[in-house]
Design an enzyme around this catalytic site. Structure first.
Site, PDB file in Angstrom:
ATOM      1  N   LYS A  94      46.350  38.490  22.297  1.00 15.66           N
ATOM      2  CA  LYS A  94      46.608  38.475  20.852  1.00 15.66           C
ATOM      3  C   LYS A  94      45.707  39.479  20.142  1.00 15.66           C
ATOM      4  CE  LYS A  94      48.921  36.475  17.522  1.00 15.66           C
ATOM      5  NZ  LYS A  94      48.821  35.059  17.186  1.00 15.66           N
ATOM      6  N   ASP A 137      47.607  28.441  19.408  1.00 14.70           N
ATOM      7  CA  ASP A 137      47.831  27.530  20.538  1.00 14.70           C
ATOM      8  C   ASP A 137      47.032  26.234  20.420  1.00 14.70           C
ATOM      9  OD1 ASP A 137      49.503  29.428  21.443  1.00 14.70           O
ATOM     10  OD2 ASP A 137      48.317  30.064  23.155  1.00 14.70           O
ATOM     11  N   ASP A 162      51.312  30.201  15.365  1.00 14.88           N
ATOM     12  CA  ASP A 162      52.375  29.468  16.048  1.00 14.88           C
ATOM     13  C   ASP A 162      53.308  28.806  15.044  1.00 14.88           C
ATOM     14  OD1 ASP A 162      51.258  30.034  18.574  1.00 14.88           O
ATOM     15  OD2 ASP A 162      49.832  28.408  18.320  1.00 14.88           O
ATOM     16  N   ASN A 286      61.427  28.824  25.019  1.00 10.14           N
ATOM     17  CA  ASN A 286      61.071  29.891  25.959  1.00 10.14           C
ATOM     18  C   ASN A 286      60.470  29.299  27.221  1.00 10.14           C
ATOM     19  OD1 ASN A 286      61.596  32.611  25.710  1.00 10.14           O
ATOM     20  ND2 ASN A 286      60.085  32.917  24.093  1.00 10.14           N
TER      21      ASN A 286
END
Length: 754
Positions: A94, A137, A162, A286
């Site tokens: 990230k 996360d 997120d 996903n």
């Protein structure tokens, strides 16, 4: 992932050095004085200023461009609660994306703490170190409490990507999908599966934009979220409906939008017929979505589909927004990222998908650019224009909503400043763009049917630097522009001329061209045919007869052939003995100019002096003070070889003709680029800093050095620009990009204005 890919991923993270990030100094630390300025005693000056006024931290430290990516590892990708340490590769990734896409420095911080309040206390204490916090996360529902309290306690942006990154991209997809389907957000029925942090953030943002709460139904692993359902957390309970339905299948009837953020294969193909006409199906689980796109197409060909995967159209990917939202927030000194800023990002992303795709996006599609439609409702993550649209929109929204501590005064200037993240040539070309924008000129493009030219012309019009004239077949140009999704106004802003059809314009030019080349063995009838079939000749003749103010030719075929045609028509300036070519290469820490890279094989000392003076004049047009180094295998008289003596004589001629120019030589290339070596070799050197104009003894050395540096340092080429032509005309190399054509256009218009 298969074993080969897994092994490759591990090697990627381990070699040539472990991890994906590093810290590099931004200031020179080569001398004792440098160290004194950077640390003791000089650093005390900055400390004292910040102690007097804390806002000075934005001026004297990296805080204003520094984001912390923070997690406790409780919801890492699809891996679950793997812990803080195991999450570090993701957080490093990230941080890399922040730097890659928006130039933001980022440090990953993994906190081994699962108690929400202890985690909050730890993060809150980090506020003096960073300009913003990216939470990542963290599992629901704790993530809601953590973000809410941190936003209340901290006076810098705190953003749980997120949740909100996903919400922004989903909202942009919904905005454009409904536009294509002819529906209004306030009227649609939406069914969500998942009910987690990302899903609830999506729903909250869509409500902010006009979706009605009574039209939303949420389903989770226990079924429909209905009013009074035992054990429902308060965040999810906000969307509970007064219904007797208990399963997903029961609530799909008439739904306009299916928003899946849950698990694979939860939407059955046989249920698709329950959806309303022209539905949106966003299956975002996903790596395996709630339903595969081919099944949706098979059962509901009227649907528009989006997934979270790269191998299907309309990928919902957070990288589309989070780097640029932080960029705008940091640059405006925002104290938070509020709903107005999120909505502004949504509208900017949605609007970008509705204009033509960029050259970078087209390349990723094998040269075929996507056009706004069912398979292209949101931009691709690597679209370089994202930062130019999202960051200013977010910064403006921060100002209008009252959370900007450092308001941006000039958004045009801010947008141009952002171009450094998009176009490496941006800073170099800015003065020429400003000069061109002050008085746009008529520019004729010989290769008007070339897709690179068409993309460039769109940018030329957007930047307001020229009035384009395209040579080519009108039907072909119109069809290509349409297929590329360009917004070119062919009736007003752009002129199309066809040398084979427009007799009124090109007929009279045949005789004039025949007169120019008649003494070169070309009979009149052949010259006439050449006028009609060779766009380079046609463009040069329009320039020569005053029907255009500048010309851009070449880009296909042999560069020298195009130049010879240009020379035949336009000729060299009477003020010079020869024409030369100046090329620039932009490398990470510098821009270097090389002359002559294309035309004169073995120049004399007088010609080297002339090309250096002409090149220096062109470099000043970029707003750069030229510092010329005459390069050789020898340094300052230690060789009597002909090439060394030639460079020494050239130096004498330059100093006599232009004594104010910073120039020295003959010298080794390392002395030109490393001032410490130069000062050691010649303490009395006339160069005040590193040379930026490198003058070679012959074309071989100039061209080889230029291309070696470009390849070895991943340099970006600008030019070549012709020096000494009688009128503004430039010849493109075959490898030129659309942006390269735009840059050359700006240079040609600036020359026409000069």
């Amino acid at each position: 992932m298969d074993e080969d890919f897994r092994r490759a991923a591990l090697d990627y993270h381990r070699l040539p050095r472990p991890g994906k990030i590093s810290i590099e100094p931004t200031k020179r630390m080569a001398t004792q004085r440098d160290l004194g300025l950077a640390y003791s005693p000089g650093v005390a000056a900055a400390c004292e200023e910040i102690a007097r006024n804390p806002d000075m931290a934005w001026e004297y430290t990296a805080r204003g461009n520094l984001v912390a990516v923070i997690t406790n590892g409780t919801a890492v990708l699809g891996l679950g609660a793997i812990g803080a340490l195991a999450s570090k590769p993701v957080m490093e990734g990230k941080a890399v994306l922040f730097k890659k896409f928006a130039g933001i420095d980022s440090i990953d911080i993994e906190i081994d703490e699962r108690d929400p309040q202890a985690f909050i206390d730890t993060v809150a204490r980090l506020e003096p170190s960073f300009g913003a916090i990216n939470l990542e996360d963290i599992k629901a529902p704790e993530c809601f409490e953590i973000e809410r309290e941190l936003r209340a306690r901290m006076n810098i942006p705190v953003f749980h990507d997120d949740q909100h990154g996903t919400a922004i991209i989903v909202a942009a997809a919904v905005r454009n999908g409904l536009l294509l389907q002819g529906k209004e957000l306030s009227e649609v029925k939406l069914v969500n599966t998942g009910g987690g942090a990302a899903a609830l953030a999506c729903l909250d943002l869509l409500l902010e934009m006009g979706l009605k709460r009574e039209n939303v139904t949420v389903c989770d692993v226990e079924g429909v979220v209905w009013q009074g359902r035992p054990g429902t957390d308060p965040y999810k309970a906000r969307y509970a409906q007064p219904t007797n339905a208990r399963t997903l299948a029961e609530v799909l009837d008439g739904a306009d939008v299916f928003l899946g953020l849950s698990a694979p294969n939860v939407l059955k193909p046989e249920w698709l017929e329950k959806l309303g006409p022209k539905p949106l199906v966003l299956a975002l689980a996903n790596p395996d979505p709630e339903i595969m796109p081919d099944l949706v197409r098979q059962h509901r060909p009227d649907a528009i589909i989006a997934t979270g995967r790269t191998d299907f159209p309309n990928q919902v990917n957070n990288v589309l927004c989070f780097p640029f939202i932080f960029r705008g927030a940091l640059d405006a000194g925002a104290t938070t990222i509020n709903e107005a800023m999120k909505v502004a990002a949504v509208e900017a992303i949605a609007a970008l998908a509705r204009v033509e795709a960029s050259e970078v996006v087209a390349a990723a599609y094998g040269g075929v650019a996507p056009i706004f439609g069912p398979d292209y409702i949101i931009p691709k993550p690597f679209d370089p224009r994202l930062i130019l649209e999202i960051a200013p929109a977010v910064a403006r929204a921060a100002m209008e909503s009252g959370v900007a501590r450092r308001p941006i005064a000039d958004f045009e200037a801010y947008r141009r400043e952002l171009e450094r993240f998009v176009f490496r040539s941006g800073n170099l070309m800015r003065p020429l763009f400003e000069t061109a924008r002050s008085q746009p000129r008529r520019v004729v493009y010989a290769e008007g049917e070339d897709e690179r030219t068409l993309r460039a012309v769109q940018t030329v019009l957007d930047e307001r630097i020229a009035s384009p004239i395209l040579l080519g077949r009108r039907a072909v140009i119109l069809e290509r522009a349409k297929s590329m999704g360009l917004r070119l106004d062919m009736d007003h802003a752009v002129t199309i001329l066809d040398p084979q059809e427009d007799d009124a314009i090109f007929g009279p030019l045949e005789e004039l061209y025949a007169q120019k080349v008649g003494r070169r063995g070309i009979p009149p009838d052949s010259a006439g045919r050449q006028m009609r079939v060779n766009p380079t000749v046609a463009a040069a003749m329009l320039l020569q007869t005053g029907q255009a103010d500048a010309a851009i030719i070449g880009g296909n075929g042999d560069w020298m052939r195009h130049w010879h045609h240009a020379l035949d028509v336009v000729g060299k300036s009477p003020k010079v003995s020869r024409v030369y070519a100046l090329s620039a290469v932009i490398v990470p820490n510098a821009t270097l100019f090389f002359v002559d890279t294309h035309l004169l094989i073995d120049p004399s000392a007088a010609q080297i002096a002339e090309m250096t003076i002409l090149a220096a004049a062109q470099i000043r047009e970029f707003g750069i003070t030229p510092r010329a180094a005459l390069l050789s295998h020898s340094s300052f008289g230690n060789s009597q070889a002909p090439s060394a003596k030639k460079m020494r004589e050239a130096l004498r001629l330059i100093q006599a003709a232009e004594p104010g120019l910073e120039v020295d030589g003959e010298m080794h290339a390392d002395a030109a680029l490393l001032p410490a070596i130069l000062r050691r070799a010649v303490p009395s050197t006339r160069l005040t800093d590193t040379a930026n104009l490198l003058v070679m003894p012959n074309l071989d050395s100039a061209n080889i050095a230029f291309n070696l540096l470009k390849a070895a340092a991943d340099g970006l080429q600008v030019g070549p620009l012709l020096l000494g032509m009688n009128q503004p005309i430039e010849v493109l190399v075959s490898s030129v990009t659309a942006r390269g054509i735009v840059n050359v256009t700006a240079a040609a218009v600036a020359q026409a204005n000069g």
